[in-house]
Design a protein around this motif. Structure first.
Motif, PDB file in Angstrom:
ATOM      1  N   LEU A 272       0.805  -1.216   0.000  1.00  0.00           N
ATOM      2  CA  LEU A 272       0.000   0.000   0.000  1.00  0.00           C
ATOM      3  C   LEU A 272       0.841   1.270   0.000  1.00  0.00           C
ATOM      4  O   LEU A 272       0.340   2.345  -0.352  1.00  0.00           O
ATOM      5  N   ARG A 273       2.090   1.165   0.375  1.00  0.00           N
ATOM      6  CA  ARG A 273       2.971   2.336   0.321  1.00  0.00           C
ATOM      7  C   ARG A 273       3.747   2.397  -1.010  1.00  0.00           C
ATOM      8  O   ARG A 273       4.444   3.369  -1.264  1.00  0.00           O
ATOM      9  N   ASP A 274       3.677   1.350  -1.809  1.00  0.00           N
ATOM     10  CA  ASP A 274       4.413   1.277  -3.081  1.00  0.00           C
ATOM     11  C   ASP A 274       5.911   1.440  -2.860  1.00  0.00           C
ATOM     12  O   ASP A 274       6.602   2.121  -3.615  1.00  0.00           O
ATOM     13  N   GLN A 275       6.423   0.786  -1.828  1.00  0.00           N
ATOM     14  CA  GLN A 275       7.838   0.905  -1.497  1.00  0.00           C
ATOM     15  C   GLN A 275       8.419  -0.436  -1.060  1.00  0.00           C
ATOM     16  O   GLN A 275       7.683  -1.359  -0.660  1.00  0.00           O
ATOM     17  N   ILE A 276       9.755  -0.501  -1.130  1.00  0.00           N
ATOM     18  CA  ILE A 276      10.503  -1.620  -0.570  1.00  0.00           C
ATOM     19  C   ILE A 276      11.247  -1.111   0.655  1.00  0.00           C
ATOM     20  O   ILE A 276      11.965  -0.108   0.582  1.00  0.00           O
ATOM     21  N   PHE A 277      11.060  -1.791   1.785  1.00  0.00           N
ATOM     22  CA  PHE A 277      11.752  -1.417   3.016  1.00  0.00           C
ATOM     23  C   PHE A 277      12.956  -2.339   3.212  1.00  0.00           C
ATOM     24  O   PHE A 277      12.835  -3.568   3.091  1.00  0.00           O
ATOM     25  N   VAL A 278      14.092  -1.730   3.527  1.00  0.00           N
ATOM     26  CA  VAL A 278      15.303  -2.491   3.833  1.00  0.00           C
ATOM     27  C   VAL A 278      15.518  -2.402   5.344  1.00  0.00           C
ATOM     28  O   VAL A 278      15.654  -1.303   5.897  1.00  0.00           O
ATOM     29  N   LEU A 279      15.531  -3.547   6.018  1.00  0.00           N
ATOM     30  CA  LEU A 279      15.646  -3.601   7.472  1.00  0.00           C
ATOM     31  C   LEU A 279      16.932  -4.305   7.876  1.00  0.00           C
ATOM     32  O   LEU A 279      17.474  -5.123   7.120  1.00  0.00           O
ATOM     33  N   ASP A 280      17.403  -4.011   9.088  1.00  0.00           N
ATOM     34  CA  ASP A 280      18.447  -4.848   9.656  1.00  0.00           C
ATOM     35  C   ASP A 280      17.773  -6.042  10.332  1.00  0.00           C
ATOM     36  O   ASP A 280      16.539  -6.156  10.342  1.00  0.00           O
ATOM     37  N   MET A 281      18.555  -6.936  10.902  1.00  0.00           N
ATOM     38  CA  MET A 281      17.991  -8.175  11.448  1.00  0.00           C
ATOM     39  C   MET A 281      17.180  -7.944  12.715  1.00  0.00           C
ATOM     40  O   MET A 281      16.461  -8.835  13.153  1.00  0.00           O
ATOM     41  N   ARG A 282      17.263  -6.747  13.293  1.00  0.00           N
ATOM     42  CA  ARG A 282      16.436  -6.410  14.455  1.00  0.00           C
ATOM     43  C   ARG A 282      15.128  -5.751  14.059  1.00  0.00           C
ATOM     44  O   ARG A 282      14.306  -5.427  14.912  1.00  0.00           O
ATOM     45  N   GLY A 283      14.967  -5.494  12.763  1.00  0.00           N
ATOM     46  CA  GLY A 283      13.740  -4.897  12.283  1.00  0.00           C
ATOM     47  C   GLY A 283      13.781  -3.398  12.142  1.00  0.00           C
ATOM     48  O   GLY A 283      12.757  -2.774  11.828  1.00  0.00           O
ATOM     49  N   GLU A 291       8.834   4.467  -5.174  1.00  0.00           N
ATOM     50  CA  GLU A 291       7.700   5.341  -4.889  1.00  0.00           C
ATOM     51  C   GLU A 291       6.580   4.968  -5.853  1.00  0.00           C
ATOM     52  O   GLU A 291       6.768   4.143  -6.746  1.00  0.00           O
ATOM     53  N   HIS A 292       5.429   5.603  -5.681  1.00  0.00           N
ATOM     54  CA  HIS A 292       4.304   5.303  -6.554  1.00  0.00           C
ATOM     55  C   HIS A 292       4.524   5.889  -7.942  1.00  0.00           C
ATOM     56  O   HIS A 292       5.017   7.007  -8.092  1.00  0.00           O
ATOM     57  N   GLY A 293       4.178   5.113  -8.971  1.00  0.00           N
ATOM     58  CA  GLY A 293       4.302   5.605 -10.335  1.00  0.00           C
ATOM     59  C   GLY A 293       4.466   4.472 -11.328  1.00  0.00           C
ATOM     60  O   GLY A 293       4.348   3.281 -10.983  1.00  0.00           O
TER      61      GLY A 293
END
Length: 433
Positions: A272-283, A291-293
């Motif tokens: 729903l945010r049209d994004q990819i989140f990159v996290l560390d192993m703790r979140g 972005e949207h487009g």
């Protein structure tokens, strides 16, 4: 107690009266000393009590008819009374149990092998849908016990969506319909079901996509709670990433997930945010991509996500394409377009790459799996709408293991189908992540 009457027909006297049993010349229910010849109930107290309670005449008739064919039962006379009673009860249940055994239905023939260029081929291996497919068919005594006390309930796939395969070869399947995760361990003939729907803190409500790390820890996105649930290899809950105070989740709708153990990074698509989140192993959020487009590195409801040697492969669902993005966040290329041409993508779902770098894309609407090379050329496809082996109804998730076995979640048919791709002799292609 057992005597032969004037008519020559054996008669039984008991506390509840007397009755005759069938006239058969081979039947001897009393010897010259008046001792019972029914090996299971020798002894006056058992004769007076057990036989009338068990039905008397029908019991002895059945025993008499079967005695010729089961001579080994005579040895039971040397066992204790309780053992003889138990064996008799099980023995008497055999006819009713046998009548309930379902006849073996002919096995449906598998689809023909798909022969490809250069000696490559794709074959159908199997499908699975419940714990019975892992544990195998029950043996004689298990069937008998099921008849006596009732057959246990067998967990089965309800509305499966995504699949992953760990280093042990276990197939891990998310099931929003069952509000849990199934683990099928074929090598050890073991089945496990993970659920947290009734948990007071951080309940898992709608498990969506699944991934594993190098230690076989299991990561599950929950599209309803907005969290990522982490379990160890045995299915024990470890933590919920993205869990905020008050029980809310950080993500609006987390869907695709991939884990890079070497880089200690977790990649999640927030549809729903049209994004990819990159996290560390703790979140903790390290960065976001997209972005949207409709342009490069822009998304319209991104869903599934996979890692390859040099970047990410992302399903850009409502732009009807697959985007390739390097680990630095730079757009590289895309495959697919909207339309009904052979190489178009109408409802892209699960994605995976085989050992030769071919991209497999599930088209949920058409019920097929399309296979592309890295330049975006359609090589072939397999499947089709239907319920037979090799056909799909609303397929969703897809994964390919290190042996090039292809697991396709056949969602509406409530099963996972497994195919095997045999490519050319392996060449130096780099280590698959």
């Amino acid at each position: 107690m057992y005597v032969v009457g004037d008519s020559g027909r054996p008669k039984i006297k008991s506390l509840r009266g007397s009755f005759s049993v069938g006239r058969r010349p081979e039947m001897e229910w009393a010897d010259s000393r008046g001792q019972s010849q029914c090996p299971l109930v020798r002894g006056s107290s058992w004769q007076r009590i057990l036989l009338p309670l068990l039905g008397g005449q029908p019991i002895l008739s059945l025993a008499a008819r079967s005695r010729r064919h089961l001579p080994g039962l005579s040895r039971l006379s040397q066992t204790g009374p309780a053992t003889r009673v138990l064996v008799l009860l099980l023995w008497l249940l055999l006819p009713a149990w046998a009548s309930k055994i379902p006849k073996e239905t002919p096995t449906e023939p598998p689809p023909p092998d798909l022969l490809l260029e250069g000696g490559r081929k794709l074959i159908f291996e199997r499908s699975f849908s419940s714990d019975l497919d892992v544990r195998g068919k029950p043996g004689f005594w298990a069937k008998l016990l099921d008849t006596v006390i009732g057959e246990p309930e067998h967990p089965y796939l309800v509305r499966p969506y995504s699949v992953a395969v760990d280093s042990r070869g276990r197939a891990i399947v998310t099931d929003p319909g069952a509000m849990g995760v199934h683990i099928f361990d074929f090598e050890r003939h073991k089945y496990t079901f993970i659920e947290r729907a009734q948990s007071y803190k951080d309940p898992m409500l709608a498990p969506q996509c699944v991934a594993v790390d190098a230690q076989d820890n299991i990561y599950v996105t929950d599209s309803e709670s907005g969290k990522i649930f982490v379990f160890n290899a045995e299915g024990k809950f470890r933590q919920a990433l993205g869990s905020l105070k008050g029980g809310e989740g950080y993500f609006k709708r987390p869907t695709g997930i991939a884990v890079d153990s070497a880089a200690q990074r977790i990649y999640v698509t927030d549809t729903l945010r049209d994004q990819i989140f990159v996290l560390d192993m703790r979140g903790q959020v390290v960065r976001t991509l997209g972005e949207h487009g409709t342009g490069n590195l822009q998304f319209n409801l991104p869903t599934e996500l996979r890692l390859e040697s040099d970047g990410l492969v992302v399903v850009d669902a409502m732009n009807f394409r697959i985007q390739f993005v390097d680990y630095g966040g730079t757009f590289e290329s895309s495959i697919g377009e909207v339309g009904d041409a052979p190489n178009s993508l109408f409802r892209p779902k699960g994605i995976a790459l085989d050992s030769e770098g071919h991209l497999y894309v599930v088209d949920g609407f058409r019920g097929i799996v399309q296979v592309y090379d890295r330049e975006g050329r359609l090589l072939y496809y397999f499947g089709g709408k239907g319920t037979r082996a090799g056909e799909f109804q609303l397929p969703a998730g897809l994964v390919i293991d290190k042996q090039d076995r292809i697991f396709v979640v056949d969602s509406y048919n409530r099963r996972v189908q497994v195919f095997h791709y045999y490519g050319l002799p392996k060449q130096a292609a780099g280590e698959r992540r």
